[in-house]
Design an enzyme around this catalytic site. Structure first.
Site, PDB file in Angstrom:
ATOM      1  N   LYS A 126     -21.368 -19.135  -4.825  1.00 44.84           N
ATOM      2  CA  LYS A 126     -22.239 -18.286  -4.020  1.00 44.84           C
ATOM      3  C   LYS A 126     -23.705 -18.694  -4.185  1.00 44.84           C
ATOM      4  O   LYS A 126     -24.453 -18.835  -3.207  1.00 44.84           O
ATOM      5  CB  LYS A 126     -22.046 -16.826  -4.452  1.00 44.84           C
ATOM      6  CG  LYS A 126     -23.057 -15.869  -3.909  1.00 44.84           C
ATOM      7  CD  LYS A 126     -22.834 -15.652  -2.446  1.00 44.84           C
ATOM      8  CE  LYS A 126     -24.012 -14.943  -1.824  1.00 44.84           C
ATOM      9  NZ  LYS A 126     -23.741 -14.440  -0.515  1.00 44.84           N
ATOM     10  N   TYR A 175     -36.587  -9.910   8.978  1.00 46.28           N
ATOM     11  CA  TYR A 175     -36.607 -11.150   8.189  1.00 46.28           C
ATOM     12  C   TYR A 175     -36.018 -12.326   8.948  1.00 46.28           C
ATOM     13  O   TYR A 175     -36.220 -13.468   8.566  1.00 46.28           O
ATOM     14  CB  TYR A 175     -35.915 -10.957   6.831  1.00 46.28           C
ATOM     15  CG  TYR A 175     -34.413 -11.106   6.825  1.00 46.28           C
ATOM     16  CD1 TYR A 175     -33.579 -10.016   7.072  1.00 46.28           C
ATOM     17  CD2 TYR A 175     -33.813 -12.338   6.561  1.00 46.28           C
ATOM     18  CE1 TYR A 175     -32.200 -10.159   7.058  1.00 46.28           C
ATOM     19  CE2 TYR A 175     -32.429 -12.484   6.539  1.00 46.28           C
ATOM     20  CZ  TYR A 175     -31.638 -11.394   6.792  1.00 46.28           C
ATOM     21  OH  TYR A 175     -30.264 -11.541   6.780  1.00 46.28           O
ATOM     22  N   CYS A 205     -30.949 -12.257   0.385  1.00 43.98           N
ATOM     23  CA  CYS A 205     -30.012 -13.246  -0.167  1.00 43.98           C
ATOM     24  C   CYS A 205     -30.723 -14.538  -0.517  1.00 43.98           C
ATOM     25  O   CYS A 205     -30.899 -14.876  -1.681  1.00 43.98           O
ATOM     26  CB  CYS A 205     -28.918 -13.549   0.852  1.00 43.98           C
ATOM     27  SG  CYS A 205     -28.171 -12.077   1.531  1.00 43.98           S
ATOM     28  N   ASP A 254     -21.131   5.948  -2.813  1.00 43.91           N
ATOM     29  CA  ASP A 254     -22.527   5.541  -2.893  1.00 43.91           C
ATOM     30  C   ASP A 254     -23.286   6.587  -3.696  1.00 43.91           C
ATOM     31  O   ASP A 254     -23.037   7.792  -3.544  1.00 43.91           O
ATOM     32  CB  ASP A 254     -23.139   5.392  -1.501  1.00 43.91           C
ATOM     33  CG  ASP A 254     -24.343   4.452  -1.534  1.00 43.91           C
ATOM     34  OD1 ASP A 254     -24.224   3.324  -1.011  1.00 43.91           O
ATOM     35  OD2 ASP A 254     -25.378   4.818  -2.125  1.00 43.91           O
ATOM     36  N   TYR A 269     -24.778  -3.140   3.409  1.00 39.97           N
ATOM     37  CA  TYR A 269     -24.434  -4.140   4.411  1.00 39.97           C
ATOM     38  C   TYR A 269     -23.088  -4.818   4.146  1.00 39.97           C
ATOM     39  O   TYR A 269     -22.461  -5.336   5.066  1.00 39.97           O
ATOM     40  CB  TYR A 269     -25.535  -5.203   4.491  1.00 39.97           C
ATOM     41  CG  TYR A 269     -26.743  -4.724   5.259  1.00 39.97           C
ATOM     42  CD1 TYR A 269     -26.812  -4.912   6.639  1.00 39.97           C
ATOM     43  CD2 TYR A 269     -27.800  -4.086   4.622  1.00 39.97           C
ATOM     44  CE1 TYR A 269     -27.907  -4.468   7.359  1.00 39.97           C
ATOM     45  CE2 TYR A 269     -28.901  -3.631   5.334  1.00 39.97           C
ATOM     46  CZ  TYR A 269     -28.951  -3.837   6.711  1.00 39.97           C
ATOM     47  OH  TYR A 269     -30.030  -3.396   7.428  1.00 39.97           O
TER      48      TYR A 269
HETATM   49  N1  SAJ Z   1     -34.482 -19.529   8.045  1.00 38.22           N
HETATM   50  C1  SAJ Z   1     -35.420 -20.516   8.337  1.00 38.22           C
HETATM   51  N2  SAJ Z   1     -34.995 -21.675   8.890  1.00 38.22           N
HETATM   52  C2  SAJ Z   1     -33.677 -21.913   9.172  1.00 38.22           C
HETATM   53  C3  SAJ Z   1     -32.725 -20.915   8.869  1.00 38.22           C
HETATM   54  C4  SAJ Z   1     -33.155 -19.731   8.308  1.00 38.22           C
HETATM   55  O1  SAJ Z   1     -36.627 -20.348   8.091  1.00 38.22           O
HETATM   56  O2  SAJ Z   1     -33.375 -22.992   9.705  1.00 38.22           O
HETATM   57  C5  SAJ Z   1     -34.921 -18.258   7.446  1.00 38.22           C
HETATM   58  C6  SAJ Z   1     -34.554 -17.017   8.259  1.00 38.22           C
HETATM   59  O3  SAJ Z   1     -35.497 -16.758   9.257  1.00 38.22           O
HETATM   60  C7  SAJ Z   1     -34.538 -15.950   7.186  1.00 38.22           C
HETATM   61  C8  SAJ Z   1     -33.994 -16.709   5.968  1.00 38.22           C
HETATM   62  O4  SAJ Z   1     -34.189 -18.080   6.237  1.00 38.22           O
HETATM   63  O5  SAJ Z   1     -35.842 -15.491   6.868  1.00 38.22           O
HETATM   64  C9  SAJ Z   1     -32.529 -16.458   5.672  1.00 38.22           C
HETATM   65  O6  SAJ Z   1     -31.776 -16.362   6.876  1.00 38.22           O
HETATM   66  P1  SAJ Z   1     -30.316 -17.013   7.040  1.00 38.22           P
HETATM   67  O7  SAJ Z   1     -29.816 -16.721   8.390  1.00 38.22           O
HETATM   68  O8  SAJ Z   1     -30.347 -18.432   6.619  1.00 38.22           O
HETATM   69  O9  SAJ Z   1     -29.433 -16.296   5.933  1.00 38.22           O
HETATM   70  P2  SAJ Z   1     -29.128 -14.771   5.537  1.00 38.22           P
HETATM   71  O10 SAJ Z   1     -29.992 -14.459   4.355  1.00 38.22           O
HETATM   72  O11 SAJ Z   1     -29.159 -13.845   6.672  1.00 38.22           O
HETATM   73  O12 SAJ Z   1     -27.594 -14.931   5.076  1.00 38.22           O
HETATM   74  C10 SAJ Z   1     -27.277 -15.875   4.051  1.00 38.22           C
HETATM   75  C11 SAJ Z   1     -26.061 -16.697   4.504  1.00 38.22           C
HETATM   76  N3  SAJ Z   1     -25.889 -17.844   3.614  1.00 38.22           N
HETATM   77  C12 SAJ Z   1     -25.830 -19.103   4.081  1.00 38.22           C
HETATM   78  O13 SAJ Z   1     -25.914 -19.367   5.252  1.00 38.22           O
HETATM   79  C13 SAJ Z   1     -25.620 -20.175   3.068  1.00 38.22           C
HETATM   80  C14 SAJ Z   1     -24.831 -15.820   4.504  1.00 38.22           C
HETATM   81  O14 SAJ Z   1     -23.661 -16.602   4.766  1.00 38.22           O
HETATM   82  C15 SAJ Z   1     -24.672 -15.112   3.153  1.00 38.22           C
HETATM   83  O15 SAJ Z   1     -23.537 -14.266   3.133  1.00 38.22           O
HETATM   84  C16 SAJ Z   1     -25.909 -14.264   2.943  1.00 38.22           C
HETATM   85  O16 SAJ Z   1     -27.023 -15.144   2.868  1.00 38.22           O
HETATM   86  C17 SAJ Z   1     -25.760 -13.484   1.654  1.00 38.22           C
HETATM   87  O17 SAJ Z   1     -25.429 -12.293   1.728  1.00 38.22           O
HETATM   88  O18 SAJ Z   1     -25.875 -14.088   0.582  1.00 38.22           O
END
Ligand code: SAJ
Length: 435
Positions: free
Chosen positions: A215, A325, A269, A33, A13
């Site tokens: 991070k 997810y 993440c 890869d 990704y």
């Molecule tokens: N989630 C909730 N409530 C919310 C927001 C999210 O339950 O209000 C859940 C989502 O449904 C999901 C999980 O949290 O299951 C994570 O989703 P996400 O959209 O918050 O984050 P990721 O994992 O898709 O991406 C994160 C991002 N980090 C932050 O926003 C601080 C992204 O910028 C990073 O690059 C990524 O992790 C990573 O690769 O580390």
């Protein structure tokens, strides 16, 4: 510094979008890869992951003649390591009777080892994989020293976290601010020169361990904040309050920004990275540890909600909407929706899951529906687990004509309750028990 050729290890990704973006910006890129299927797929012009816009950028990269793929690295001006750092599934740490997950650094270690034979004086090596603090100094530098060259003296070594949001990767890769942590200031400068080829956001130079911490702090901050939202949902339910209404009112305070509760926290993440801090210093991370526990328990809380709505789970047929997810992605890794379905089945329910972004997903022990209609057909209840846009747009009358189910459990607060009630559905929502 001038970079004519970059070798990127790990075409997932992060690695694939990064590799193809460098290539479309005029740099020769070798994408590496260890999985030969991924290399074959890319060579045939296909991609193995779903990310909006990625197919076009990979196609453009291949058409430019700048992008090639292989299972082996080659000599290059810069090496970027972007391989996964999941956690061990069967190995845990322990502190004061509390068990915590441990980072599996195996892929980072072997990717770094693969660079050693090709490392030359004046090269730059960047680690992008999310890693526990001090990994660049204490794991990467010693492995690369096997080449006879020393980081900071003979070659540049830096850590630069990827911070892109799945679903928005291609835009955020270019527009987000980028932190580059060098093991020396010259290494940070070399890293800044490399990423300035395509990054339009600010590039900030610091040291390697700070960049690693940054991070982990970002994702941990989000995890802790989601945990408090989930705990608020449980409290609202207990006190006869609608948590969604309460959050929207609290968020009108100028210094409050509560996130959304839901079925739990997944992905590769946010549900993983906080453990890297816990593992590195369990004696200092009780809040982070507890937040992880709260979020990991949330799928069980959802199962209790379903039980309450249905009386009992034994033999009940449930249509589960969404397995990814999070909304509008096809990624099922560490998905809380998958966990909810598994626990429901253990408790005796028969679940059919519909995931429009991955209808043919092969998830152990989970029975996938071939369409929304197939999921709804014989169901007793509809459980909404992922806020995909196409689910938000479903029409109550249309759904009512496709199923005998008249019970809905909404864990994401996506539907207008009154509309569904008028169509004959009883609606339960996560974080709501109006009295
Ligand atoms: N989630 C909730 N409530 C919310 C927001 C999210 O339950 O209000 C859940 C989502 O449904 C999901 C999980 O949290 O299951 C994570 O989703 P996400 O959209 O918050 O984050 P990721 O994992 O898709 O991406 C994160 C991002 N980090 C932050 O926003 C601080 C992204 O910028 C990073 O690059 C990524 O992790 C990573 O690769 O580390």
């Amino acid at each position: 510094m001038n970079f004519k050729k970059v070798c990127i290890l790990g075409l997932g990704y992060i690695g694939l979008p990064t590799a193809s973006t460098f290539a479309t910006h005029g740099v020769k890129v070798l994408g590496v890869d260890v999985n030969p299927h991924i290399v074959e797929t890319l060579r045939s012009g296909e991609i193995h992951i779903h990310e909006p816009g990625l197919r076009d950028v990979v196609k453009a990269a291949l058409a430019s003649g700048n992008f090639s793929v292989s299972t082996q690295p080659e000599e290059s001006d810069a090496f970027i390591i972007a391989v996964p750092t999941p956690f061990h599934h069967n190995k845990f740490g322990e502190y004061n009777g509390q068990h915590f997950k441990l980072a599996d650094m195996g892929a980072v270690q072997s990717a770094t080892e693969a660079v050693v034979p090709f490392l030359r004086k004046g090269n730059l090596v960047v680690l992008e994989s999310t890693s526990p603090p001090r990994t660049t100094l204490e794991l990467i530098a010693p492995i690369l020293a096997r080449s006879g060259l020393q980081a900071g003296r003979d070659f540049y070594l830096a850590y630069s976290p990827e911070r892109v949001l799945p679903g928005q990767i291609l835009r955020e890769l270019i527009e987000n601010a980028r932190v580059i942590g060098g093991t020396t200031p010259e290494s940070a400068k070399a890293g800044a020169d490399l990423y300035s080829i395509f990054v339009k956001g600010e590039i900030i130079q610091t040291d390697a361990t700070t960049a690693e911490m940054v991070k982990l702090m970002e994702n941990t901050y989000r995890d802790v904040n989601i945990a408090i939202a989930n705990e608020f949902a449980r409290l609202a339910d207990k006190f006869g309050v609608d948590v969604w209404e309460a959050i929207s009112l609290a968020n009108r305070h100028p210094r409050v920004k509560i996130l959304s509760p839901g079925p739990g926290v997944g992905g590769h993440c946010i549900s993983v990275d906080p453990w890297f801090l816990v593992e590195s210093a369990p004696e200092l991370t009780s809040l982070i540890y507890t937040s992880r526990k709260v979020n990991d328990a949330q799928p069980h809380y959802v199962v209790d909600l379903v039980k309450r709505a249905l009386g009992s789970l034994q033999g009940k047929r449930i249509a589960a909407l969404g397995l990814a997810y999070k909304p509008d992605v096809d990624d099922l890794r560490e998905s809380p929706a998958v966990e909810v379905v598994r626990v429901l089945q253990v408790e005796g329910a028969q679940v059919k899951a519909w995931e429009p972004f991955k209808p043919d997903a092969n998830v152990e022990d989970i029975s996938m529906a071939s369409s929304l209609e197939d999921a709804l057909k014989d169901s007793d209840a509809i459980l909404w687990l992922v806020r995909h846009t196409e689910f938000i747009n479903l029409k109550p009358a249309d759904i009512a004509s496709k199923t005998k189910a008249r019970i809905i459990i909404d864990t994401v607060n996506g539907w207008n309750v009154k509309e569904w009630q008028s169509a004959g559905f009883a609606v339960s929502r996560l974080g709501v028990r109006k009295q």
